[in-house]
Design an enzyme around this catalytic site. Structure first.
Site, short mmCIF file in Angstrom:
data_model
loop_
_atom_site.label_atom_id
_atom_site.label_comp_id
_atom_site.label_asym_id
_atom_site.label_seq_id
_atom_site.Cartn_x
_atom_site.Cartn_y
_atom_site.Cartn_z
N HIS A 128 0.85 -1.10 0.16
CA HIS A 128 0.19 -0.36 0.34
C HIS A 128 0.78 1.35 0.24
O HIS A 128 0.24 2.50 -0.17
CB HIS A 128 -0.61 0.50 0.71
CG HIS A 128 -2.18 -1.02 1.25
ND1 HIS A 128 -2.98 -1.59 0.76
CD2 HIS A 128 -2.15 -2.16 2.30
CE1 HIS A 128 -3.31 -2.07 0.22
NE2 HIS A 128 -3.24 -3.12 2.11
N ASP B 178 -2.73 -11.47 -0.96
CA ASP B 178 -3.11 -9.99 -0.01
C ASP B 178 -5.04 -10.39 0.62
O ASP B 178 -5.36 -10.47 -0.74
CB ASP B 178 -2.39 -9.26 0.14
CG ASP B 178 -2.38 -8.67 1.67
OD1 ASP B 178 -1.57 -8.49 2.47
OD2 ASP B 178 -4.21 -7.58 2.26
N HIS C 178 -6.62 -7.61 0.71
CA HIS C 178 -6.10 -6.23 0.58
C HIS C 178 -6.04 -5.87 -0.99
O HIS C 178 -4.30 -7.15 -1.64
CB HIS C 178 -5.63 -5.51 1.79
CG HIS C 178 -5.89 -5.46 2.49
ND1 HIS C 178 -5.52 -5.99 4.26
CD2 HIS C 178 -7.37 -5.02 3.63
CE1 HIS C 178 -5.88 -6.51 4.78
NE2 HIS C 178 -7.41 -5.42 5.04
N ASP D 103 -3.71 -12.11 5.59
CA ASP D 103 -4.75 -11.98 6.34
C ASP D 103 -6.36 -12.28 4.99
O ASP D 103 -7.23 -12.31 5.47
CB ASP D 103 -4.68 -10.48 5.97
CG ASP D 103 -4.21 -10.19 4.77
OD1 ASP D 103 -4.60 -10.74 3.61
OD2 ASP D 103 -4.90 -8.29 5.03
ZN LIG Z 1 -3.70 -6.98 4.04
#
Ligand SMILES: [Zn+2]
Length: 377
Positions: free
Chosen positions: A133, A169, A171, A252
């Site tokens: 990110h 991931d 996200h 995650d």
């Molecule tokens: Zn993540």
């Protein structure tokens, strides 16, 4: 594989925490390292201590004034209101902590080194990497720098022209996709939970043609990941024939993770890695998210086993079990951990129905693929 897999780690992760209440209060890389060492899977010749990326190396992607702000935050352990506002340090879950420059710089140094070490072919695992990110001029989503972008740039700077970045991931890998929005040499594919922060990465988002996004619904299971592997990821690999693959393996998306609602077992991660390895002349495997300490360590240790061809033991030997029993976790899941978190590496599989939305997303991801970039290296 042409060469012995290497693992780039660092002891900085053992003592570093984002603070007692932060999801990254937990040990992750250090537990993974302790676990693979307890299993006898990390002889000295396969371990490389991560260098710390210099401010100049970070400036390949990051703004010099932002790097200077991170170094100042580490030195003074505070930020001014203007710095907080501008760089999001000390805001949005990106705390000022004792290693707020050195820890992300170590993650970047590791991934840049991994790219260089694989130039002639081979495999490197960087469990401390995967900070997908990070933005050029600000922190985002617990990421202060973007080690993945810097590693991909190291491959580009060495002459590679056809690279796949694959991100599983929970996200969206937004920082990486945006970094290469105008560079068709890097194709990005992100599989992530729909409707979750950072709320980007919709199915239609293709970043000019060389990105694909597969948002998946809550409860995403092993059978659905296998569907995506065979109906989207592997066809894409066969089409692109990348010179190098960077795989971000955030943990995650596992069922027990407190920050997402996906329901994979860690068998899914190992299955994806095993399949991708066969199509990657150069492979860098990164960590990423993962906020349950047992899940993260067991998942990433299992990835290292796959890279080395080690069979996963039915039951962990006592030294490895002791590593997992030594963990504590101040969340609901930590109060009464199930026995298999201590005694096994592999989760029970979590198969399920492959829902129509997942089938549709896989098909859509393969539509209108760009031509393979010319290989000049
Ligand atoms: Zn993540």
């Amino acid at each position: 594989m042409p060469t012995t897999p290497l693992l780039i780690g660092s002891e900085i992760y053992r003592r570093s925490s984002y603070g007692p209440k932060h999801p990254l209060a937990i040990p992750r890389v250090s537990t993974m390292l302790d676990l693979v060492r307890a299993l006898g899977w990390l002889p000295a010749h396969q371990y490389v201590d991560s260098p710390v990326a210099s401010p100049e190396a970070l400036a390949r992607f990051h703004a010099p004034d932002y790097i200077a702000a991170l170094m100042r935050a580490e030195a003074t352990q505070q930020v001014t209101p203007a710095e907080r506002e501008r760089y999001r340090i000390g805001a949005d879950g990106n705390p000022v902590f004792p290693e707020v420059f050195r820890r992300p710089a170590t993650s970047a140094g590791g991934t840049i080194l991994a790219a260089r070490l694989t130039l002639g072919g081979g495999v490197v695992h960087v469990p401390g990497g995967g900070t997908h990110h990070g933005r050029p001029d600000r922190a985002a989503g617990f990421c202060y720098v973007n080690d993945a972008v810097l590693g991909l740039m190291a491959w580009l700077d060495a002459g590679l022209t056809n690279i796949l970045y694959l991100d599983i991931d929970a996200h969206h890998g937004d920082g990486v996709e945006d970094a290469f929005r105008d560079d068709p040499r890097v194709f990005t594919l992100s599989v992530h939970e729909e409707g979750r922060w950072p709320f980007t990465g919709a199915l239609e988002d293709r970043a000019g043609g060389h990105a694909r996004n597969i948002p998946v619904p809550a409860g995403f299971n092993d059978s659905e990941m296998a569907w995506l592997l065979h109906e989207a990821i592997l066809p894409l690999l066969r089409h692109l024939r990348p010179q190098a693959v960077m795989l971000q393996c955030g943990a995650d998306a596992l069922e027990e993770d407190p920050l997402s609602r996906l329901a994979l077992s860690n068998n899914a991660h190992r299955t994806v890695l095993r399949a991708v390895m066969a199509h990657a002349p150069r492979l860098v495997v990164l960590g990423g998210g993962g906020y349950n300490p047992w899940s993260v360590a067991r998942c990433w240790a299992g990835l290292w086993a796959v890279l080395n061809g080690h069979p996963i033991p039915e039951r962990l030997p006592p030294a490895a079990e002791a590593v997992l029993r030594g963990l504590s976790f101040h969340r609901a899941a930590g109060r009464n951990p199930p026995e298999h978190w201590f005694t096994t590496l592999a989760d029970p599989p979590r198969p399920g129905v492959v829902r129509a939305a997942v089938r549709r997303a896989a098909a859509a991801a393969l539509a209108d693929l760009p031509a393979r970039p010319p290989a000049m290296a």
